[in-house]
Design an enzyme around this catalytic site. Structure first.
Site, PDB file in Angstrom:
ATOM      1  N   ASP A  40      64.522 -36.447  63.783  1.00  0.00           N
ATOM      2  CA  ASP A  40      65.425 -35.429  64.323  1.00  0.00           C
ATOM      3  C   ASP A  40      65.455 -34.291  63.301  1.00  0.00           C
ATOM      4  O   ASP A  40      65.913 -34.472  62.169  1.00  0.00           O
ATOM      5  CB  ASP A  40      66.830 -36.015  64.542  1.00  0.00           C
ATOM      6  CG  ASP A  40      67.749 -35.012  65.247  1.00  0.00           C
ATOM      7  OD1 ASP A  40      67.557 -33.784  65.070  1.00  0.00           O
ATOM      8  OD2 ASP A  40      68.666 -35.455  65.953  1.00  0.00           O
ATOM      9  N   PHE A  63      73.540 -38.277  62.019  1.00  0.00           N
ATOM     10  CA  PHE A  63      74.368 -37.548  62.982  1.00  0.00           C
ATOM     11  C   PHE A  63      74.750 -38.488  64.142  1.00  0.00           C
ATOM     12  O   PHE A  63      73.915 -39.260  64.612  1.00  0.00           O
ATOM     13  CB  PHE A  63      73.562 -36.348  63.491  1.00  0.00           C
ATOM     14  CG  PHE A  63      74.350 -35.380  64.308  1.00  0.00           C
ATOM     15  CD1 PHE A  63      75.240 -34.499  63.705  1.00  0.00           C
ATOM     16  CD2 PHE A  63      74.192 -35.327  65.684  1.00  0.00           C
ATOM     17  CE1 PHE A  63      75.952 -33.584  64.464  1.00  0.00           C
ATOM     18  CE2 PHE A  63      74.915 -34.414  66.448  1.00  0.00           C
ATOM     19  CZ  PHE A  63      75.797 -33.542  65.838  1.00  0.00           C
ATOM     20  N   TYR A  70      69.803 -24.061  68.377  1.00  0.00           N
ATOM     21  CA  TYR A  70      70.943 -23.137  68.190  1.00  0.00           C
ATOM     22  C   TYR A  70      71.435 -23.078  66.745  1.00  0.00           C
ATOM     23  O   TYR A  70      72.358 -22.345  66.449  1.00  0.00           O
ATOM     24  CB  TYR A  70      72.110 -23.501  69.127  1.00  0.00           C
ATOM     25  CG  TYR A  70      72.484 -24.969  69.146  1.00  0.00           C
ATOM     26  CD1 TYR A  70      73.207 -25.530  68.112  1.00  0.00           C
ATOM     27  CD2 TYR A  70      72.098 -25.787  70.204  1.00  0.00           C
ATOM     28  CE1 TYR A  70      73.543 -26.867  68.126  1.00  0.00           C
ATOM     29  CE2 TYR A  70      72.430 -27.124  70.227  1.00  0.00           C
ATOM     30  CZ  TYR A  70      73.153 -27.669  69.197  1.00  0.00           C
ATOM     31  OH  TYR A  70      73.467 -29.004  69.203  1.00  0.00           O
ATOM     32  N   LYS A  71      70.831 -23.862  65.844  1.00  0.00           N
ATOM     33  CA  LYS A  71      71.238 -23.808  64.430  1.00  0.00           C
ATOM     34  C   LYS A  71      70.392 -22.743  63.738  1.00  0.00           C
ATOM     35  O   LYS A  71      70.571 -21.558  63.999  1.00  0.00           O
ATOM     36  CB  LYS A  71      71.124 -25.200  63.809  1.00  0.00           C
ATOM     37  CG  LYS A  71      72.174 -26.151  64.414  1.00  0.00           C
ATOM     38  CD  LYS A  71      72.026 -27.596  64.034  1.00  0.00           C
ATOM     39  CE  LYS A  71      73.131 -28.419  64.719  1.00  0.00           C
ATOM     40  NZ  LYS A  71      72.880 -29.849  64.712  1.00  0.00           N
ATOM     41  N   ARG A 122      81.076 -27.651  54.419  1.00  0.00           N
ATOM     42  CA  ARG A 122      79.644 -27.343  54.381  1.00  0.00           C
ATOM     43  C   ARG A 122      79.470 -25.833  54.254  1.00  0.00           C
ATOM     44  O   ARG A 122      80.073 -25.068  55.014  1.00  0.00           O
ATOM     45  CB  ARG A 122      78.940 -27.806  55.661  1.00  0.00           C
ATOM     46  CG  ARG A 122      78.857 -29.303  55.826  1.00  0.00           C
ATOM     47  CD  ARG A 122      77.934 -29.671  56.984  1.00  0.00           C
ATOM     48  NE  ARG A 122      78.210 -28.911  58.199  1.00  0.00           N
ATOM     49  CZ  ARG A 122      77.556 -29.064  59.345  1.00  0.00           C
ATOM     50  NH1 ARG A 122      76.569 -29.942  59.417  1.00  0.00           N
ATOM     51  NH2 ARG A 122      77.869 -28.347  60.409  1.00  0.00           N
TER      52      ARG A 122
HETATM   53  C1  LIG Z   1      73.137 -30.604  65.873  1.00  0.00           C
HETATM   54  C2  LIG Z   1      72.420 -31.910  65.976  1.00  0.00           C
HETATM   55  C3  LIG Z   1      72.136 -32.481  67.223  1.00  0.00           C
HETATM   56  C4  LIG Z   1      72.628 -31.841  68.478  1.00  0.00           C
HETATM   57  O1  LIG Z   1      72.380 -32.554  69.647  1.00  0.00           O
HETATM   58  P1  LIG Z   1      72.795 -31.900  71.036  1.00  0.00           P
HETATM   59  O2  LIG Z   1      72.158 -32.740  72.056  1.00  0.00           O
HETATM   60  O3  LIG Z   1      72.346 -30.477  71.027  1.00  0.00           O
HETATM   61  O4  LIG Z   1      74.281 -31.922  71.126  1.00  0.00           O
HETATM   62  C5  LIG Z   1      71.401 -33.641  67.253  1.00  0.00           C
HETATM   63  N1  LIG Z   1      70.990 -34.243  66.109  1.00  0.00           N
HETATM   64  C6  LIG Z   1      71.262 -33.722  64.895  1.00  0.00           C
HETATM   65  C7  LIG Z   1      70.767 -34.410  63.656  1.00  0.00           C
HETATM   66  C8  LIG Z   1      72.002 -32.556  64.789  1.00  0.00           C
HETATM   67  O5  LIG Z   1      72.287 -32.043  63.584  1.00  0.00           O
END
Ligand SMILES: *Cc1c(COP(=O)(O)O)cnc(C)c1O
Length: 414
Positions: free
Chosen positions: A200, A127, A225-226, A375
């Site tokens: 992560d 990501f 939030y996911k 997705r």
């Molecule tokens: C969604 C996601 C993030 C989100 O990071 P934010 O700081 O909340 O914007 C980080 N890492 C991964 C792998 C994600 O899928």
């Protein structure tokens, strides 16, 4: 595992027999009544979220500053609850800041703990925020950012770790293909070489079973939030293995990480325990929404959620093979189904306009990731088997219509 449903009636029967079917009513219906396959980007709103948030607002109105007496413990309390979803015993998870900021804090702390090592190992297909934060830290600390061998579809195997590596930083689930990382093997390899690991888990927490304590993780971060349903911009969480806590220092020396915070001492001296990884005043309103978001998951446990997720995903894969592959799509998630997490990546040259058309005229919400991936995330807590059946039929309708042209606009994605 049972065979995937072969007819729409089979799918309905599977829903009737689903022990988790009742969870769906714990989530508020959306405005349009669409089939929502984007819970890996923003989870649905729990029915209890507005109530829990309103109750914090009420505490604020009636008790004002006096309510801090209870609010002060919530980052660690909600952290412990998230911990039960990711295999972390109490006192090792705290809710704070955003995932990006937590990643920075923990990666910087890990690098400081390995001053003589010059390499950060990461995944080129990870990501963006992970890659950017590590690029920034590599530049600031004069280290080399080295990419592991990985495949956009299959993900990465446990990497070779050499003696010059300070930190291995990878995602538990790849955000695009949904490939699972073997966290246990990757941690073992890193530890043999004396490196620390940072995972992560934004795309894993609340979806796949993770055993942070059992699999030898050092550090982890994730968003809420996911699959954790905490709402847009809800605060993130971080994990630091207990045995490492006192030996690590994070780079943001804020007063919420300070020993005896309200003594307001002259010098920063981090408190013992997980709270030293906090920085400033916690987001109490957002924390209430996170607590509401995880509540339905905690009631049933991650094992039963994952059992249903894997059935949903294997049904989805079977339907994609039967209906979408003949229309020019291909599965872009790992070939080996046991390496797939909670969403399926489906590649098609017209994926971007197809996703738009699905939202605009077919009541299916999916999302798009460049260059050509749709997705599809059936979420155990609220997606039915029949939703998977219907969604694939509607996607087939769009692909069969053709004329899927239109360039991909630049937009914000998470
Ligand atoms: C969604 C996601 C993030 C989100 O990071 P934010 O700081 O909340 O914007 C980080 N890492 C991964 C792998 C994600 O899928």
């Amino acid at each position: 595992m049972a065979n995937p449903p072969a007819t729409r009636e089979d799918a309905e029967a599977r829903d009737r027999a689903d022990p988790l079917a009742g969870l769906r009513s714990r989530f508020a219906p959306d405005g349009a009544g669409a089939i929502y396959l984007d819970g890996n980007s923003l989870g649905r709103q729990p029915v209890s979220a507005p109530i829990r948030v309103a109750s914090v607002l009420e505490e604020w109105r009636t008790r004002l500053v006096g309510a801090w007496e209870e609010w002060i413990d919530r980052p660690a309390m909600v952290g412990d609850r998230i911990g039960t979803l990711v295999g972390a015993g109490p006192g090792q998870v705290v809710v704070s800041d955003s995932t990006t900021v937590n990643l920075y804090k923990l990666a910087a702390a890990a690098l400081d703990a390995r001053p003589d090592r010059s390499v950060i190992l990461a995944d080129h297909h990870d990501f963006p925020t992970v890659r950017y934060v590590l690029q920034g830290l590599a530049e600031r600390t004069g280290r080399e950012l080295r990419w592991v061998d990985s495949d956009p579809r299959e993900g990465c195997a446990a990497p070779e770790v050499t003696g010059d590596v300070a930190l291995v930083c990878l995602s538990g689930v790849n955000f695009r293909s949904g490939a699972l990382l073997d966290m246990r093997a990757a941690a073992a390899g890193a530890h043999r070489a004396g490196a620390l690991v940072l995972w992560d888990l934004s795309h894993a927490a609340g979806c796949v079973p993770v055993d942070l304590d059992g699999d030898g993780a050092d550090l982890a971060v994730g968003c809420s939030y996911k699959y954790l349903n905490g709402g847009p911009g809800s605060p993130a969480w971080l994990y630091v293995r207990r045995g490492l806590q006192s030996g690590l220092r994070q780079p943001i020396w804020g007063w919420w990480g300070q020993e005896d915070q309200f003594a307001m001492a002259e010098r920063y001296q981090p408190v013992a325990g997980i709270d030293r990884f906090q920085a400033g005043t916690p987001p109490v309103v957002g924390l209430a929404a996170v607590d509401a978001g995880i509540e339905p998951l905690l009631e049933v446990g991650i094992g039963s959620l994952w059992a249903k997720t894997s059935e949903l995903v294997s049904m989805l894969a079977a339907r994609v093979e039967a209906r979408l592959v003949p229309l020019g799509a291909r599965i872009a998630s790992p070939t080996d189904a046991s390496r797939r997490a909670g969403h399926l990546a489906v590649a098609h040259p017209g994926a971007w306009p197809a996703v738009r058309r699905l939202v605009d005229s077919r009541q299916v919400v999916a999302d798009f990731r460049p260059p050509d991936v749709m997705r599809l995330a059936p979420v155990a807590a609220y997606t039915r088997f029949v939703d998977v059946w219907d969604a694939v039929e509607r996607i087939a309708g769009v692909l069969a219509e053709g004329e899927l042209t239109g360039s991909v606009p630049i937009r914000r994605v998470t």
